[in-house]
Motif scaffolding. Structure first.
Motif, PDB file in Angstrom:
ATOM      1  N   ARG A 216       0.831  -1.211   0.000  1.00  0.00           N
ATOM      2  CA  ARG A 216       0.000   0.000   0.000  1.00  0.00           C
ATOM      3  C   ARG A 216       0.864   1.259   0.000  1.00  0.00           C
ATOM      4  N   ASP A 217       1.992   1.213   0.686  1.00  0.00           N
ATOM      5  CA  ASP A 217       2.861   2.385   0.764  1.00  0.00           C
ATOM      6  C   ASP A 217       3.439   2.739  -0.608  1.00  0.00           C
ATOM      7  N   VAL A 218       3.927   1.743  -1.340  1.00  0.00           N
ATOM      8  CA  VAL A 218       4.466   1.995  -2.682  1.00  0.00           C
ATOM      9  C   VAL A 218       3.374   2.505  -3.610  1.00  0.00           C
ATOM     10  N   THR A 219       2.188   1.905  -3.523  1.00  0.00           N
ATOM     11  CA  THR A 219       1.068   2.344  -4.361  1.00  0.00           C
ATOM     12  C   THR A 219       0.711   3.792  -4.070  1.00  0.00           C
ATOM     13  N   SER A 220       0.731   4.156  -2.795  1.00  0.00           N
ATOM     14  CA  SER A 220       0.446   5.549  -2.410  1.00  0.00           C
ATOM     15  C   SER A 220       1.504   6.503  -2.946  1.00  0.00           C
ATOM     16  N   ARG A 221       2.772   6.106  -2.894  1.00  0.00           N
ATOM     17  CA  ARG A 221       3.858   6.945  -3.431  1.00  0.00           C
ATOM     18  C   ARG A 221       3.712   7.113  -4.938  1.00  0.00           C
ATOM     19  N   MET A 222       3.310   6.053  -5.626  1.00  0.00           N
ATOM     20  CA  MET A 222       3.090   6.141  -7.069  1.00  0.00           C
ATOM     21  C   MET A 222       1.988   7.153  -7.386  1.00  0.00           C
ATOM     22  N   HIS A 223       0.894   7.082  -6.638  1.00  0.00           N
ATOM     23  CA  HIS A 223      -0.227   8.002  -6.850  1.00  0.00           C
ATOM     24  C   HIS A 223       0.215   9.444  -6.628  1.00  0.00           C
ATOM     25  N   GLN A 224       1.006   9.649  -5.588  1.00  0.00           N
ATOM     26  CA  GLN A 224       1.473  10.998  -5.280  1.00  0.00           C
ATOM     27  C   GLN A 224       2.357  11.545  -6.395  1.00  0.00           C
ATOM     28  N   LEU A 225       3.261  10.716  -6.922  1.00  0.00           N
ATOM     29  CA  LEU A 225       4.150  11.162  -7.990  1.00  0.00           C
ATOM     30  C   LEU A 225       3.379  11.471  -9.270  1.00  0.00           C
ATOM     31  N   ILE A 226       2.449  10.592  -9.634  1.00  0.00           N
ATOM     32  CA  ILE A 226       1.687  10.807 -10.867  1.00  0.00           C
ATOM     33  C   ILE A 226       0.844  12.071 -10.777  1.00  0.00           C
ATOM     34  N   SER A 227       0.143  12.245  -9.661  1.00  0.00           N
ATOM     35  CA  SER A 227      -0.748  13.401  -9.528  1.00  0.00           C
ATOM     36  C   SER A 227       0.015  14.704  -9.339  1.00  0.00           C
ATOM     37  N   SER A 228       1.303  14.635  -8.952  1.00  0.00           N
ATOM     38  CA  SER A 228       2.070  15.858  -8.676  1.00  0.00           C
ATOM     39  C   SER A 228       2.423  16.641  -9.930  1.00  0.00           C
ATOM     40  N   GLU A 270      -5.022  22.926  -6.998  1.00  0.00           N
ATOM     41  CA  GLU A 270      -4.759  22.450  -5.642  1.00  0.00           C
ATOM     42  C   GLU A 270      -5.265  23.442  -4.602  1.00  0.00           C
ATOM     43  N   ALA A 271      -5.102  24.746  -4.871  1.00  0.00           N
ATOM     44  CA  ALA A 271      -5.584  25.764  -3.928  1.00  0.00           C
ATOM     45  C   ALA A 271      -7.108  25.732  -3.838  1.00  0.00           C
ATOM     46  N   PHE A 272      -7.786  25.655  -4.988  1.00  0.00           N
ATOM     47  CA  PHE A 272      -9.241  25.604  -4.992  1.00  0.00           C
ATOM     48  C   PHE A 272      -9.740  24.319  -4.342  1.00  0.00           C
ATOM     49  N   LYS A 273      -9.048  23.223  -4.624  1.00  0.00           N
ATOM     50  CA  LYS A 273      -9.453  21.920  -4.084  1.00  0.00           C
ATOM     51  C   LYS A 273      -9.354  21.917  -2.550  1.00  0.00           C
ATOM     52  N   LEU A 274      -8.261  22.462  -2.035  1.00  0.00           N
ATOM     53  CA  LEU A 274      -8.050  22.476  -0.583  1.00  0.00           C
ATOM     54  C   LEU A 274      -9.054  23.371   0.120  1.00  0.00           C
ATOM     55  N   SER A 275      -9.267  24.564  -0.424  1.00  0.00           N
ATOM     56  CA  SER A 275     -10.202  25.495   0.221  1.00  0.00           C
ATOM     57  C   SER A 275     -11.636  24.971   0.153  1.00  0.00           C
ATOM     58  N   LYS A 276     -11.989  24.314  -0.950  1.00  0.00           N
ATOM     59  CA  LYS A 276     -13.327  23.736  -1.072  1.00  0.00           C
ATOM     60  C   LYS A 276     -13.520  22.605  -0.072  1.00  0.00           C
ATOM     61  N   ALA A 277     -12.484  21.762   0.077  1.00  0.00           N
ATOM     62  CA  ALA A 277     -12.572  20.641   1.023  1.00  0.00           C
ATOM     63  C   ALA A 277     -12.726  21.152   2.451  1.00  0.00           C
ATOM     64  N   LYS A 278     -12.002  22.205   2.796  1.00  0.00           N
ATOM     65  CA  LYS A 278     -12.125  22.777   4.141  1.00  0.00           C
ATOM     66  C   LYS A 278     -13.506  23.368   4.364  1.00  0.00           C
ATOM     67  N   GLY A 279     -14.048  24.009   3.302  1.00  0.00           N
ATOM     68  CA  GLY A 279     -15.370  24.615   3.420  1.00  0.00           C
ATOM     69  C   GLY A 279     -16.464  23.580   3.624  1.00  0.00           C
ATOM     70  N   GLU A 280     -16.290  22.389   3.013  1.00  0.00           N
ATOM     71  CA  GLU A 280     -17.291  21.336   3.155  1.00  0.00           C
ATOM     72  C   GLU A 280     -17.151  20.588   4.475  1.00  0.00           C
ATOM     73  N   LYS A 281     -15.936  20.609   5.048  1.00  0.00           N
ATOM     74  CA  LYS A 281     -15.685  19.830   6.263  1.00  0.00           C
ATOM     75  C   LYS A 281     -15.958  20.625   7.527  1.00  0.00           C
ATOM     76  N   TYR A 282     -15.656  21.926   7.493  1.00  0.00           N
ATOM     77  CA  TYR A 282     -15.792  22.757   8.699  1.00  0.00           C
ATOM     78  C   TYR A 282     -16.836  23.849   8.476  1.00  0.00           C
ATOM     79  N   ASP A 283     -17.536  24.176   9.535  1.00  0.00           N
ATOM     80  CA  ASP A 283     -18.524  25.246   9.450  1.00  0.00           C
ATOM     81  C   ASP A 283     -17.859  26.606   9.330  1.00  0.00           C
ATOM     82  N   GLN A 284     -16.707  26.750   9.958  1.00  0.00           N
ATOM     83  CA  GLN A 284     -15.997  28.024   9.917  1.00  0.00           C
ATOM     84  C   GLN A 284     -14.664  27.859   9.208  1.00  0.00           C
TER      85      GLN A 284
END
Length: 527
Positions: A216-228, A270-284
């Motif tokens: 699982r660790d190698v698979t996760s590293r592969m995903h991170q490299l490809i998406s980066s 990445e900036a839009f994705k992170l801010s959107k995820a925070k907005g959906e997860k937290y009320d403030q």
């Protein structure tokens, strides 16, 4: 030490064929970081995201220099094999190994043990094997969770060679980015990432019995490299807003490489994705995230307005006087007419190709639901275009037999130059229609759009420089950083030849395709 399997003549022929047809279909294919590719004789598993069906494999085969690796052994879904089709012949001629997928065999006959044995033997011989760890091609804005097959194959190979101190194997990840994957004369970015190297001595955690956590660790590293190094977003809508933000930050005409443009666009994603995820997860939210979310929503509204009026952001950025607009309308129309006129003889040759491809793709779309066929459109366009193009070439030679020695070269040269002139004719006509729309919009609406754009530009620069760490002066920065740029020429002759150069492409926008309108929208979110 392994030396790698010898390259068959059929593989060389197929690779040349792939290279030719991809050069025609896509406007520019930029390949980055080829120095990361392990050389022939070094066992290597090449992995990439899989957004464009068979086209992804063709891109990888032609992106790896033959001098670095003599061949790339491909894998493909088993349903592509055994058909009496040109596509099936291409796949089998390239030495591709069939993989059975569960969704193709609902009755459960998905035993790939023989296939895995062939792949292990190929790696032990020093070959490079291509796998797509998403498990299937997807027409989606996000990369699917990667399956663990690559890591398990790595473990099996290392285990079989545990007593060989000199044995090593690499996982080479690659990120594919299509600006518009299925559209004619769009652009493609191929970015190779630093390889992960493994040996039985240094990586005993992969020797049987293996801990699945290591897999699982190698698979996760592969995903991170490809998406980066590519665009990985939860929705098409977010990609649309990020692309507009990138085009406002680095306006049309900025001399920058395709890789730089994709990375700028990815930064906003990445900036839009992170801010959107925070907005959906937290009320403030904190003020910074709230500002980014409001910017994303305002960009969507601004792009909707541009689409409604049929104009590009660049027309808003640089206001023109009415007199200037009218004079440029006539210039663009005359130039478009001139280029189209000299293209007519070659368009007679291209017409059967365009018609055949259109009919073939239209019939293919009817063969299934959109979500199940959309990712294969580019593949079918390539195949139908190649077959019909070859038929046109052979027919032209046969019809001119007394002069066949000349026409065998003249016909493809004329078709290539026609494509060059047609691109510029379509670009000029797009500019003509955009200028007409500026007159139609009216000064009041243009003023409102300009005020909206000025506000967005100020907010984008604050986010880009203050939050995301992008350069303060992007036009100067990317000009000095260099890179492979659209329209760059290498000699004074080419610069003077302009539209009549065999190599020069005068597109200024990485977002262009060979269409009479600008392609800015994406599929509905349900696809």
């Amino acid at each position: 030490m392994p030396k790698g399997s010898p390259t068959s003549w059929s593989y060389i022929l197929v690779r040349l064929l792939f290279h030719f047809v991809l050069k025609i279909f896509y406007g520019t294919i930029v390949v980055e970081n080829i120095e990361y590719i392990p050389t022939t004789g070094e066992p290597c598993i090449v992995c990439s995201n899989h957004p464009n069906s068979l086209t992804d494999a063709l891109i990888l085969v032609t992106s790896i220099p033959p001098g670095t690796r003599n061949m790339l052994r491909l894998t493909a879904k088993s349903t592509q094999f055994g058909r009496k089709t040109f596509t099936s012949w291409l796949i089998e001629s390239a030495g591709t190994v069939p993989i059975k997928r569960r969704k193709d065999f609902p009755e459960g006959d998905t035993d790939n043990s023989e296939v895995m044995e062939k792949l292990i033997q190929a790696l032990e011989a020093g070959d490079a094997v291509c796998l797509f760890p998403e498990g299937g091609s997807r027409y989606h804005p996000t990369i699917a969770p990667l399956k663990t097959g690559v890591a398990r194959l790595l473990s099996d190979v290392l285990t079989r060679n545990r007593n060989n101190p000199d044995f090593s194997i690499s996982i080479l990840t690659c990120s594919l980015t299509y600006m518009h994957r299925q559209h004619f004369r769009s652009d493609v970015l191929v970015t190779f990432n630093p390889p992960m190297k493994f040996t039985p001595k240094d990586n005993p955690e992969f020797l049987a019995p293996v801990n699945f956590a290591s897999i699982r660790d190698v698979t996760s590293r592969m995903h991170q490299l490809i998406s980066s190094q590519t665009i990985d977003a939860p929705s098409w809508d977010l990609i649309r807003s990020a692309k507009l933000a990138a085009r406002i930050y680095v306006p049309l005409g900025t001399s920058m490489s395709l890789g730089d443009f994709v990375r700028v666009m990815r930064t906003f994603v990445e900036a839009f994705k992170l801010s959107k995820a925070k907005g959906e997860k937290y009320d403030q939210q904190n003020q910074e995230d709230d500002d980014i979310n409001r910017l994303r929503n305002d960009l969507k509204k601004y792009q909707d307005n541009l689409v409604y009026w049929g104009i590009k952001d660049d027309r808003i950025r640089r206001p023109l006087r009415r007199r200037t607009i009218i004079s440029r309308i006539f210039v663009r129309l005359i130039w478009s007419f001139c280029l189209m006129s000299i293209s007519l003889p070659g368009l007679v040759l291209w017409a059967p190709v365009f018609v055949t491809t259109f009919i073939g793709v239209r019939n293919f779309k009817k063969s299934g639901p959109t979500w199940d066929t959309w990712d294969e459109i580019a593949q079918y366009k390539l195949v139908y275009g190649l077959i019909s193009g070859v038929i046109v070439w052979i027919s032209s030679v046969l019809l001119t037999l007394p002069f066949a020695v000349i026409t065998v070269i003249l016909v493809p040269a004329l078709m290539w130059m026609t494509l060059r002139w047609l691109e510029d004719a379509v670009s000029a006509f797009r500019a003509f229609t955009a200028l007409l729309r500026l007159l139609w919009v009216g000064p009041m609406t243009l003023k409102e759009l300009r005020e909206t754009r000025d506000d967005l530009h100020s907010r984008i620069m604050n986010v880009a420089v203050g939050t995301l760490g992008l350069p303060q002066n992007p036009e100067k920065y990317f000009l000095e950083s260099g890179g492979r740029e659209k329209g760059r020429v290498k000699s004074k002759w080419e610069s003077g030849a302009k539209y009549f150069s065999m190599r020069r492409r005068r597109k200024r926008d990485w977002n262009e395709t060979l269409r009479l309108y600008d392609k800015v929208d994406y599929p509905d979110e349900g696809l």
